[in-house]
Design an enzyme around this catalytic site. Structure first.
Site, short mmCIF file in Angstrom:
data_model
loop_
_atom_site.label_atom_id
_atom_site.label_comp_id
_atom_site.label_asym_id
_atom_site.label_seq_id
_atom_site.Cartn_x
_atom_site.Cartn_y
_atom_site.Cartn_z
N LYS A 148 18.74 -29.67 -17.68
CA LYS A 148 17.49 -29.05 -17.22
C LYS A 148 16.49 -29.18 -18.37
O LYS A 148 16.53 -28.42 -19.32
CB LYS A 148 17.77 -27.58 -16.92
CG LYS A 148 16.79 -26.87 -16.03
CD LYS A 148 15.39 -26.79 -16.45
CE LYS A 148 14.70 -25.79 -17.23
NZ LYS A 148 13.26 -26.14 -17.37
N GLU A 167 20.88 -23.07 -30.04
CA GLU A 167 20.04 -23.52 -31.17
C GLU A 167 18.68 -22.87 -30.94
O GLU A 167 17.96 -23.26 -30.01
CB GLU A 167 19.88 -25.04 -31.16
CG GLU A 167 21.16 -25.83 -31.21
CD GLU A 167 21.83 -25.76 -32.56
OE1 GLU A 167 21.24 -25.22 -33.52
OE2 GLU A 167 22.97 -26.25 -32.66
N CYS A 185 11.56 -26.59 -35.02
CA CYS A 185 12.33 -25.35 -35.18
C CYS A 185 12.65 -25.11 -36.66
O CYS A 185 12.69 -23.97 -37.11
CB CYS A 185 13.60 -25.42 -34.36
SG CYS A 185 14.55 -26.90 -34.67
N GLU A 210 7.97 -16.47 -35.56
CA GLU A 210 7.84 -17.93 -35.45
C GLU A 210 6.52 -18.26 -34.74
O GLU A 210 6.29 -17.85 -33.61
CB GLU A 210 9.01 -18.49 -34.65
CG GLU A 210 9.05 -19.99 -34.66
CD GLU A 210 10.20 -20.56 -33.85
OE1 GLU A 210 10.46 -20.06 -32.74
OE2 GLU A 210 10.83 -21.52 -34.33
P1 NDP Z 1 11.93 -21.80 -24.32
O1 NDP Z 1 13.04 -20.90 -24.71
O2 NDP Z 1 10.75 -21.23 -23.65
O3 NDP Z 1 12.46 -22.94 -23.34
C1 NDP Z 1 13.57 -23.74 -23.65
C2 NDP Z 1 14.21 -24.21 -22.37
O4 NDP Z 1 14.76 -23.10 -21.69
C3 NDP Z 1 13.23 -24.87 -21.40
O5 NDP Z 1 13.89 -25.91 -20.70
C4 NDP Z 1 12.90 -23.72 -20.46
O6 NDP Z 1 12.44 -24.14 -19.20
C5 NDP Z 1 14.25 -23.05 -20.36
N1 NDP Z 1 14.22 -21.66 -19.93
C6 NDP Z 1 13.17 -20.80 -19.92
N2 NDP Z 1 13.55 -19.60 -19.43
C7 NDP Z 1 14.87 -19.69 -19.14
C8 NDP Z 1 15.84 -18.79 -18.62
N3 NDP Z 1 15.53 -17.53 -18.30
N4 NDP Z 1 17.10 -19.22 -18.47
C9 NDP Z 1 17.44 -20.47 -18.79
N5 NDP Z 1 16.57 -21.38 -19.27
C10 NDP Z 1 15.29 -21.00 -19.46
O7 NDP Z 1 11.52 -22.60 -25.62
P2 NDP Z 1 10.38 -23.68 -25.76
O8 NDP Z 1 10.57 -24.77 -24.77
O9 NDP Z 1 9.07 -22.98 -25.82
O10 NDP Z 1 10.74 -24.32 -27.17
C11 NDP Z 1 10.32 -23.75 -28.35
C12 NDP Z 1 11.44 -22.94 -28.99
O11 NDP Z 1 12.60 -23.74 -29.17
C13 NDP Z 1 11.08 -22.46 -30.37
O12 NDP Z 1 11.46 -21.12 -30.52
C14 NDP Z 1 11.92 -23.33 -31.29
O13 NDP Z 1 12.19 -22.78 -32.53
C15 NDP Z 1 13.11 -23.57 -30.48
N6 NDP Z 1 13.78 -24.77 -30.92
C16 NDP Z 1 14.98 -24.67 -31.59
C17 NDP Z 1 15.61 -25.79 -32.08
C18 NDP Z 1 16.92 -25.68 -32.77
O14 NDP Z 1 17.63 -26.68 -32.80
N7 NDP Z 1 17.31 -24.54 -33.29
C19 NDP Z 1 15.02 -27.11 -31.93
C20 NDP Z 1 13.78 -27.11 -31.22
C21 NDP Z 1 13.20 -25.97 -30.73
P3 NDP Z 1 10.84 -24.25 -18.89
O15 NDP Z 1 10.31 -25.29 -19.79
O16 NDP Z 1 10.80 -24.63 -17.46
O17 NDP Z 1 10.26 -22.90 -19.16
#
Ligand code: NDP
Length: 486
Positions: free
Chosen positions: A175, A250, A284, A385
């Site tokens: 997803k 992550e 991240c 963040e």
């Molecule tokens: P989100 O948590 O908003 O989204 C991540 C994914 O989760 C998307 O595919 C999103 O879908 C999906 N999602 C959203 N809500 C739910 C839910 N309730 N249940 C299951 N899945 C859900 O993060 P961002 O996309 O905004 O990414 C940024 C964040 O990711 C930052 O906090 C960053 O630090 C972190 N990150 C961490 C990394 C690591 O390796 N530690 C690497 C890169 C980023 P949709 O897009 O449709 O909302």
């Protein structure tokens, strides 16, 4: 360029059962770049059923490691063949410079190559030192894996999960983030063309609150591999508990980039620039807290300001551009909101702080590189963040204070130390609570990244991706006790 995409379920390209679609407009200039199915819970049910059938009854988990490795290698070849097309889609969907998108596709191919090789190696062990008996410690694939990824490295972060999961014999329902679904579907095309059995890799596009949530809670899923925000990660943990799924997370970070007075300050300023301005700070493990020993504070900040001034911002399609667009209006507003908070908290805004304007900048979402000086660790801008090109400079007196500030966070994803004293470097490496530490570099020292495990301490998550550890987390251990008669 606008393309219409379908989802991949059970080897078939399908629309959402509801018939609904979602559109993506590029943050570069607002034009339409893609139309994707807006999947729902019934599409998740179909994809999980396909992945379940491919795992429980299909040939995939029983294939030999080398056979699986050969197919993964074909995917790597296809990624290299279609590098430019994939890079264009990444840049159009998320706004980063094309040069960086090309690198992301190449690094993704390397991840597939790495796990193609690792698929040849057995993860199992034998215990043979007791006469009359033998023990086997067998690693078996965990089953159906739900892979949920963010938008900031839409292809690479997908590969960190998909390549090792497939290498050990799992099946996958992916997803992707709704801002950047295109490359995940293109990867689906490559996996299909490479000859993977139907149902081994499935993609459902749609909102996280619907598709992501349904996947995480689904009783047919055995493991969730999630990358995203820490708040979403907490909700994923809760929803996954119904059938006690295996979970790896992550999550976010607020990583300290620590510069001691004896460091090469010119090199450290380059590291500080990469640490916070690479990928517009949408990283991240960004070095979003720059901890500077007081003797070299003025020199380092002056150098960083000079670097920020000369950083080339512009059209992300221009190969000379080094900083592109922010992924969305919402993310830009969040970043600008934090600039306001920083000023109110009393930090000194010494560079940037505004939305970039003029020419292409007026049609998209562009943010100036931004430097806050005289930040206190207790301020919100130093604790939360921001996920944008905003660095907080915090001064420290000695090593003890540097470590205390470095660990004064709920996060523990990464960090860096700059010094010419190797003993000090190792003391700091050991005492900073983070899953990755850089010494006299930031984001990498030229090592093959696919071999270096990556993940967080504290609320940056748990589990490790990449390397051998990244493969093991898609397996269950089975111990076999055998009595031998002769
Ligand atoms: P989100 O948590 O908003 O989204 C991540 C994914 O989760 C998307 O595919 C999103 O879908 C999906 N999602 C959203 N809500 C739910 C839910 N309730 N249940 C299951 N899945 C859900 O993060 P961002 O996309 O905004 O990414 C940024 C964040 O990711 C930052 O906090 C960053 O630090 C972190 N990150 C961490 C990394 C690591 O390796 N530690 C690497 C890169 C980023 P949709 O897009 O449709 O909302």
């Amino acid at each position: 360029m606008s393309d219409k995409f379908s989802m991949l379920i059970g080897g078939q390209w399908v629309e959402a059962r509801s018939g609904e679609v979602m559109e993506r407009h590029t943050p570069m200039d607002g034009s339409l770049v893609g139309v994707y199915p807006r999947g729902g819970r019934e599409d998740v049910d179909a994809a999980v059923a396909a992945a379940r059938a491919a795992f429980d009854g299909g040939p995939w988990p029983a294939m030999s490691g080398p056979q699986r490795g050969a197919l993964l290698m074909k995917v790597a070849e296809k990624l290299r063949e279609r590098q430019e097309e994939m890079a264009l889609r990444i840049t159009r969907e998320m706004g980063r410079p094309i040069r960086e998108s090309r690198n992301e596709v190449r690094e993704t191919a390397e991840v597939f190559e790495c796990y193609a090789g690792r698929a040849w190696q057995s993860l199992s062990e034998a215990v043979t030192h007791v006469p009359g008996s033998m023990g086997l410690i067998i690693r078996e694939p965990v089953g159906v894996v739900a892979v949920i990824t963010p938008w900031n490295f839409p292809l690479l972060l997908l590969s960190w999960k998909v390549a090792p999961a497939l290498a050990v014999g799992c099946t996958v329902v992916a997803k992707p983030a709704s801002y950047t679904p295109g490359v995940c579907l293109m990867l689906g095309e490559m996996i299909t063309e490479a000859g993977f059995p139907p149902g081994v890799f499935n993609v459902v596009t749609g909102p996280g609150s619907v598709v992501g949530d349904a996947l995480v809670a689904h009783p047919g899923v055995d493991k969730v591999a999630f990358t995203g925000d820490t708040a979403t990660g907490r909700s994923v943990m809760r929803s996954a508990s119904g059938n006690v799924k295996r979970v790896s997370l992550e999550l976010g970070g607020k990583s300290p980039n620590i510069v001691f007075a004896d460091a090469d300050i010119r090199a450290a300023s380059g590291g500080a620039q990469i640490g916070i301005f690479f990928n517009q700070g949408e990283v991240c493990q960004a070095g979003s807290r720059l901890l500077v020993q007081e003797e070299v504070h003025d020199e380092l900040v002056a150098r960083l300001i000079e670097r920020a001034k000369s950083l080339r911002m512009g059209d992300p399609m221009d190969p000379e551009t080094r900083m592109g667009a922010i992924v969305s209006r919402e993310q830009l507003d969040t970043i600008l909101g934090y600039v306001g908070i920083g000023k109110e908290e009393g930090a000194d805004l010494v560079y940037g702080g505004s939305r970039k304007s003029g020419g292409i900048f007026d049609r998209g979402y562009y943010m100036e590189p931004t430097i806050f000086d005289n930040v206190k660790s207790s301020m919100r801008i130093a604790q939360e963040e921001i996920f944008g090109p905003v660095v907080c400079v915090i001064t420290f007196k000695d090593e003890e204070e540097a470590i205390r500030i470095a660990n004064d966070t709920i996060y523990g994803l990464a960090g860096a130390v700059w010094t010419r004293d190797i003993d000090r470097a190792m003391r700091v490496v050991r005492r900073v609570k983070a899953g990755t530490m850089f010494v006299n570099c930031y984001l990498g020292a030229g090592l093959p990244l696919a071999e270096m495990p990556f993940g967080g301490f504290k609320q940056s998550g748990f589990g490790r991706e990449l390397g051998k550890a990244g493969m093991e987390q898609y397996t269950e251990i089975k111990s076999v006790h055998m009595r031998l008669t002769s």
